[in-house]
Design an enzyme around this catalytic site. Structure first.
Site, PDB file in Angstrom:
ATOM      1  N   CYS A   2       0.882  -1.154   0.000  1.00  0.00           N
ATOM      2  CA  CYS A   2       0.000   0.000   0.000  1.00  0.00           C
ATOM      3  C   CYS A   2       0.925   1.210   0.000  1.00  0.00           C
ATOM      4  O   CYS A   2       2.131   1.060   0.050  1.00  0.00           O
ATOM      5  CB  CYS A   2      -0.848   0.061   1.266  1.00  0.00           C
ATOM      6  SG  CYS A   2      -1.757  -1.442   1.628  1.00  0.00           S
ATOM      7  N   ARG A  27       1.416   1.510  -6.035  1.00  0.00           N
ATOM      8  CA  ARG A  27       1.557   0.527  -4.958  1.00  0.00           C
ATOM      9  C   ARG A  27       0.221  -0.114  -4.571  1.00  0.00           C
ATOM     10  O   ARG A  27       0.180  -1.020  -3.729  1.00  0.00           O
ATOM     11  CB  ARG A  27       2.144   1.198  -3.710  1.00  0.00           C
ATOM     12  CG  ARG A  27       3.532   1.774  -3.925  1.00  0.00           C
ATOM     13  CD  ARG A  27       4.021   2.451  -2.669  1.00  0.00           C
ATOM     14  NE  ARG A  27       4.185   1.505  -1.589  1.00  0.00           N
ATOM     15  CZ  ARG A  27       5.258   0.789  -1.358  1.00  0.00           C
ATOM     16  NH1 ARG A  27       6.303   0.902  -2.147  1.00  0.00           N
ATOM     17  NH2 ARG A  27       5.325  -0.044  -0.348  1.00  0.00           N
ATOM     18  N   TRP A  74      -3.966  -1.521  -0.956  1.00  0.00           N
ATOM     19  CA  TRP A  74      -3.967  -2.748  -1.739  1.00  0.00           C
ATOM     20  C   TRP A  74      -4.444  -3.809  -0.762  1.00  0.00           C
ATOM     21  O   TRP A  74      -3.700  -4.239   0.110  1.00  0.00           O
ATOM     22  CB  TRP A  74      -2.549  -3.038  -2.248  1.00  0.00           C
ATOM     23  CG  TRP A  74      -2.399  -4.353  -2.922  1.00  0.00           C
ATOM     24  CD1 TRP A  74      -1.918  -5.507  -2.378  1.00  0.00           C
ATOM     25  CD2 TRP A  74      -2.688  -4.656  -4.282  1.00  0.00           C
ATOM     26  NE1 TRP A  74      -1.914  -6.502  -3.307  1.00  0.00           N
ATOM     27  CE2 TRP A  74      -2.372  -6.017  -4.484  1.00  0.00           C
ATOM     28  CE3 TRP A  74      -3.194  -3.917  -5.352  1.00  0.00           C
ATOM     29  CZ2 TRP A  74      -2.546  -6.638  -5.709  1.00  0.00           C
ATOM     30  CZ3 TRP A  74      -3.353  -4.550  -6.570  1.00  0.00           C
ATOM     31  CH2 TRP A  74      -3.026  -5.888  -6.739  1.00  0.00           C
ATOM     32  N   ASN A 100       1.003  -0.126   6.394  1.00  0.00           N
ATOM     33  CA  ASN A 100       1.291  -1.072   5.299  1.00  0.00           C
ATOM     34  C   ASN A 100       1.826  -2.339   5.925  1.00  0.00           C
ATOM     35  O   ASN A 100       2.582  -2.255   6.888  1.00  0.00           O
ATOM     36  CB  ASN A 100       2.421  -0.575   4.393  1.00  0.00           C
ATOM     37  CG  ASN A 100       2.031   0.613   3.590  1.00  0.00           C
ATOM     38  OD1 ASN A 100       0.865   0.958   3.533  1.00  0.00           O
ATOM     39  ND2 ASN A 100       3.016   1.239   2.983  1.00  0.00           N
ATOM     40  N   GLY A 101       1.534  -3.479   5.341  1.00  0.00           N
ATOM     41  CA  GLY A 101       2.082  -4.726   5.882  1.00  0.00           C
ATOM     42  C   GLY A 101       0.966  -5.601   6.414  1.00  0.00           C
ATOM     43  O   GLY A 101      -0.222  -5.370   6.125  1.00  0.00           O
ATOM     44  N   GLU A 480       7.514 -21.147 -19.070  1.00  0.00           N
ATOM     45  CA  GLU A 480       7.430 -19.767 -18.580  1.00  0.00           C
ATOM     46  C   GLU A 480       8.661 -18.969 -19.042  1.00  0.00           C
ATOM     47  O   GLU A 480       8.540 -17.804 -19.440  1.00  0.00           O
ATOM     48  CB  GLU A 480       7.289 -19.770 -17.048  1.00  0.00           C
ATOM     49  CG  GLU A 480       7.378 -18.423 -16.367  1.00  0.00           C
ATOM     50  CD  GLU A 480       6.319 -17.407 -16.792  1.00  0.00           C
ATOM     51  OE1 GLU A 480       5.435 -17.739 -17.604  1.00  0.00           O
ATOM     52  OE2 GLU A 480       6.416 -16.258 -16.337  1.00  0.00           O
ATOM     53  N   LYS A 484       8.473 -15.619 -21.384  1.00  0.00           N
ATOM     54  CA  LYS A 484       9.085 -14.338 -20.999  1.00  0.00           C
ATOM     55  C   LYS A 484       9.959 -13.818 -22.127  1.00  0.00           C
ATOM     56  O   LYS A 484       9.928 -12.641 -22.460  1.00  0.00           O
ATOM     57  CB  LYS A 484       9.953 -14.485 -19.733  1.00  0.00           C
ATOM     58  CG  LYS A 484       9.254 -14.648 -18.429  1.00  0.00           C
ATOM     59  CD  LYS A 484       8.581 -13.418 -17.883  1.00  0.00           C
ATOM     60  CE  LYS A 484       7.165 -13.306 -18.356  1.00  0.00           C
ATOM     61  NZ  LYS A 484       6.162 -14.115 -17.742  1.00  0.00           N
ATOM     62  N   GLU A 487       7.827 -12.535 -25.045  1.00  0.00           N
ATOM     63  CA  GLU A 487       7.053 -11.333 -24.719  1.00  0.00           C
ATOM     64  C   GLU A 487       7.880 -10.067 -24.721  1.00  0.00           C
ATOM     65  O   GLU A 487       7.447  -9.034 -25.222  1.00  0.00           O
ATOM     66  CB  GLU A 487       6.470 -11.464 -23.298  1.00  0.00           C
ATOM     67  CG  GLU A 487       5.266 -12.310 -23.175  1.00  0.00           C
ATOM     68  CD  GLU A 487       4.793 -12.314 -21.733  1.00  0.00           C
ATOM     69  OE1 GLU A 487       3.651 -11.903 -21.509  1.00  0.00           O
ATOM     70  OE2 GLU A 487       5.551 -12.719 -20.825  1.00  0.00           O
ATOM     71  N   HIS A 503      12.118 -36.398 -30.828  1.00  0.00           N
ATOM     72  CA  HIS A 503      10.939 -36.758 -31.623  1.00  0.00           C
ATOM     73  C   HIS A 503      10.609 -35.692 -32.672  1.00  0.00           C
ATOM     74  O   HIS A 503       9.493 -35.636 -33.174  1.00  0.00           O
ATOM     75  CB  HIS A 503       9.739 -37.005 -30.702  1.00  0.00           C
ATOM     76  CG  HIS A 503       9.980 -38.146 -29.764  1.00  0.00           C
ATOM     77  ND1 HIS A 503       9.999 -39.461 -30.185  1.00  0.00           N
ATOM     78  CD2 HIS A 503      10.285 -38.167 -28.447  1.00  0.00           C
ATOM     79  CE1 HIS A 503      10.277 -40.240 -29.151  1.00  0.00           C
ATOM     80  NE2 HIS A 503      10.455 -39.478 -28.088  1.00  0.00           N
TER      81      HIS A 503
HETATM   82  C1  F6R Z   1       2.695 -13.234 -19.178  1.00  0.00           C
HETATM   83  C2  F6R Z   1       1.444 -12.635 -18.790  1.00  0.00           C
HETATM   84  C3  F6R Z   1       0.169 -13.218 -19.315  1.00  0.00           C
HETATM   85  C4  F6R Z   1      -0.796 -13.432 -18.159  1.00  0.00           C
HETATM   86  C5  F6R Z   1      -2.174 -13.901 -18.669  1.00  0.00           C
HETATM   87  C6  F6R Z   1      -3.126 -14.176 -17.545  1.00  0.00           C
HETATM   88  O1  F6R Z   1       3.790 -12.536 -18.689  1.00  0.00           O
HETATM   89  O2  F6R Z   1       1.414 -11.689 -18.041  1.00  0.00           O
HETATM   90  O3  F6R Z   1       0.402 -14.404 -19.986  1.00  0.00           O
HETATM   91  O4  F6R Z   1      -0.250 -14.370 -17.300  1.00  0.00           O
HETATM   92  O5  F6R Z   1      -2.723 -12.923 -19.517  1.00  0.00           O
HETATM   93  O6  F6R Z   1      -3.364 -13.045 -16.775  1.00  0.00           O
HETATM   94  P1  F6R Z   1      -3.998 -13.147 -15.343  1.00  0.00           P
HETATM   95  O7  F6R Z   1      -3.032 -13.881 -14.473  1.00  0.00           O
HETATM   96  O8  F6R Z   1      -4.191 -11.720 -14.906  1.00  0.00           O
HETATM   97  O9  F6R Z   1      -5.284 -13.886 -15.483  1.00  0.00           O
END
Ligand code: F6R
Length: 607
Positions: A2, A27, A74, A100-101, A480, A484, A487, A503
């Site tokens: 927050c 935040r 938050w 916060n916390g 993943e 990354k 993206e 394969h």
């Molecule tokens: C990858 C990424 C997206 C989200 C996906 C789902 O870095 O950010 O692939 O993971 O759009 O989004 P949420 O988790 O918000 O449902």
């Protein structure tokens, strides 16, 4: 996460506080509030939603005063409501605070304070105001110190008292606080951005410090009330750098947030002695839990890879058959779901349209439907019958990082909770929790290698294709890592289970096609090693992720990143971090817009 802003001085506090909140909106932004001392009384205003909503509400209201506090929230404990927005007050209305916390023992403290105290919110924070109230005997600093001695958890805290209009107390344990020094005035912020328009001179509070501030001076003590000398620093950052806490991008900051938010995700949610997790939010009786014969995890993108890790965990720890479905596919294949199926929707934003629609379909078919969500009060959180918040804090970079690790941690705790009521032994439960507690520290060790990973990324920046390989629980990590890279660098990459290469995909390998392989020490180590030998024989460059102390790794590759050992089921929590850093540094080397990559949006609310 927050944001807190406070001011004590001779200027009108309200614009300073509201502008400060706008700087801290990154935040958290589900609700906000402000309180200002006016003629000996605190006047306050609160509003749900962004700071603009609060500002609109304040239009025409006379909150004049030179001593005030504000907060952007938050949500963690308690939903997104005006009543739960900070600042919170004690029973007398004279003590007011923003926090916060997480106060872990707030339920015990509330019980101890008894029925004579009236609470206006469902937050953990409010109990602090009442605790200070009972210790207050005329000295606000002493009362705060005594209250903090009773608290288990984390705090960035600012406290004011209407009888002490020239005293403000701030305290820090795990949540940052910065004090800005003006001319007979002081500013407080969760980072330096709210004060940069007024002063560059700041003092950073450290954990375990409490500071008493008047218009003329500040005096800092530790939790034992012993004076601590503080240095004034001249801040060079601009506002954006201050928000990123000095990191060049939100993504890097969020990668580095992981040890802290991982601790937030697991704190107070397990019992080591019983080797069990307690996720009260799941909202399932023991009988209902026993009736679950199948688990289905529904998600998109990064969340779906966290789900794939979750599948291994549920099957291995709880012995429950588990499937993962990409949300956009689930709805259209007439899935077999019944009242003995537990369906989790996993989502950072809690707003992803495909995930939401899939959950509705599962609900219609009579399944137990629960959420694993980051954003408190989001649509998925509201439309499921319970679930687990992952407590990763706001994730602003479009490419997800800390949400992945915290989703995996939440899934692990769920699997452990089901495991212990099924077949998982006490000893295994305890071993797992002991190992889980060590994860934040091990994450730090990996983060310290960021510069080395940067050198590696720069070495490979001209490659146009990559493979990511993993096996078992590390295959989703490879997926993943590959996502990354795509993206944020726009480089083509694919992820395969190591055993699949021969394969077909192996045909692509060449000296221009690097392979990033996860070969940590687990039950599939020898198998993975053989798969990497096959890659080596095709002269593809290899970047290896190996376990510290694995002397044989250097026989396979020159470029090796070592990670600390952990239990196999926890490996994804560590192994993903070097992959995140690799993509990040490669994207920076290529001059990409890391936080806002092309064609993507943070929250995908369309089908
Ligand atoms: C990858 C990424 C997206 C989200 C996906 C789902 O870095 O950010 O692939 O993971 O759009 O989004 P949420 O988790 O918000 O449902």
């Amino acid at each position: 996460m927050c944001g807190i802003v406070a001011y004590i001085g001779n200027k009108n506090a309200l614009p300073i506080l509201i502008n400060g909140l706008r700087r801290l909106e990154y935040r958290g932004y589900d609700s906000a509030g402000v309180a200002i001392l006016n003629n000996g009384e605190f006047l306050s205003a609160k509003s749900v939603g962004k700071i603009d909503n609060l500002a609109t509400k304040l239009n025409g209201q006379d909150l004049a005063g030179t001593y005030g506090i504000a907060h952007t929230r938050w949500a963690t404990h308690g939903g997104v409501t005006e009543a739960n927005a900070h600042p919170h007050a004690d029973c007398t209305g004279k003590i007011i605070l923003a926090h916060n916390g997480i106060i872990e023992n707030y339920r015990e403290l509330k019980e101890e304070l008894g029925a004579s105290h009236t609470y206006k919110s469902e937050t953990d924070s409010e109990v602090l105001a009442h605790l200070i109230e009972i210790y207050y005997k005329g000295d606000l600093r002493k009362a705060v110190l005594e209250a903090l001695a009773r608290v288990r958890g984390t705090y960035g805290l600012v406290v004011m008292h209407s009888d002490h209009p020239n005293t403000l107390i701030a305290a820090r344990m795990g949540s940052p606080l910065v004090v800005g020094i003006g001319d007979n005035e002081f500013y407080i912020g969760s980072d330096a951005s709210p004060m940069l328009a007024y002063t560059k001179k700041v003092i950073f509070l450290d954990d375990g410090e409490v500071t008493e501030i008047s218009r003329e001076q500040m005096n800092t003590v530790n939790l034992k009330d012993i004076n601590v000398a503080k240095h004034v620093e001249e801040i060079e950052w601009d506002e954006a750098q201050a928000q990123k806490q000095g990191f060049p991008h939100f993504m890097l900051k969020e990668i580095f947030d992981q040890p802290t938010v991982m601790a937030d995700a697991i704190r107070g949610r397990y019992n080591l002695a019983d080797g069990i997790a307690h996720l009260g939010g799941l909202n399932m009786s023991l009988e209902q839990m026993h009736s679950v014969k199948r688990v289905v995890l529904i998600a998109c993108g990064t969340a779906s890879y966290a789900a794939l890790v979750g599948k291994y965990m549920f099957e291995r720890l709880a012995g429950i058959p588990t499937e993962v479905d990409v949300a956009s596919e689930f709805r259209y294949r007439d899935p077999i779901i019944d009242s003995q199926t537990l369906v989790f929707g996993i989502s950072q934003s809690g707003e992803t349209a495909d995930t939401l629609a899939a959950l509705k379909e599962a609900k219609r078919k009579g399944a137990f439907v629960r959420g694993i969500v980051n954003v408190v009060g989001s649509t998925i959180a509201r439309e499921t019958d319970g679930g687990v918040y992952i407590h990763a804090g706001p994730e602003l970079a479009v490419a997800s990082s800390k949400a992945f690790t915290n989703m995996v941690a939440a899934l692990l705790l769920c699997a452990l909770q089901f495991g212990r009521i099924n077949k998982l032994t006490l000893a295994t439960g305890q071993r797992l929790l002991n190992a889980l507690q060590e994860i934040p520290e091990k994450m730090q060790i990996i983060l310290q290698q960021s510069d080395k990973i940067k050198e590696l990324a720069e070495k490979y920046q001209n490659c146009r294709d990559f493979f990511f390989l993993g096996r078992g629980i590390n295959f989703p990590v490879a997926l993943e890592g590959s996502l990354k890279l795509k993206e944020i660098t726009y480089i083509h990459s694919e992820a395969y289970p190591g055993g699949e290469m021969k394969h077909g995909p192996i045909a692509l390998l060449s000296p221009q096609f690097p392979v990033f392989a996860i070969m940590t020490k687990n039950q599939l180590y020898d198998k993975m090693r053989s798969n990497i030998e096959e890659v080596k024989a095709r002269h593809a460059p290899i970047i290896l992720l190996a376990t510290e102390g694995d002397d044989k790794a250097s026989e396979l590759a020159q470029d090796i990143i070592y990670v600390p050992p952990t239990m196999e089921v926890l490996e994804p929590l560590l192994n993903v971090i070097p992959l995140q850093l690799f993509s990040y540094h490669l994207a920076v080397a290529l001059g990409r817009d890391v936080d806002r990559p092309r064609n993507l949006a943070k929250s995908v609310t369309v089908e």
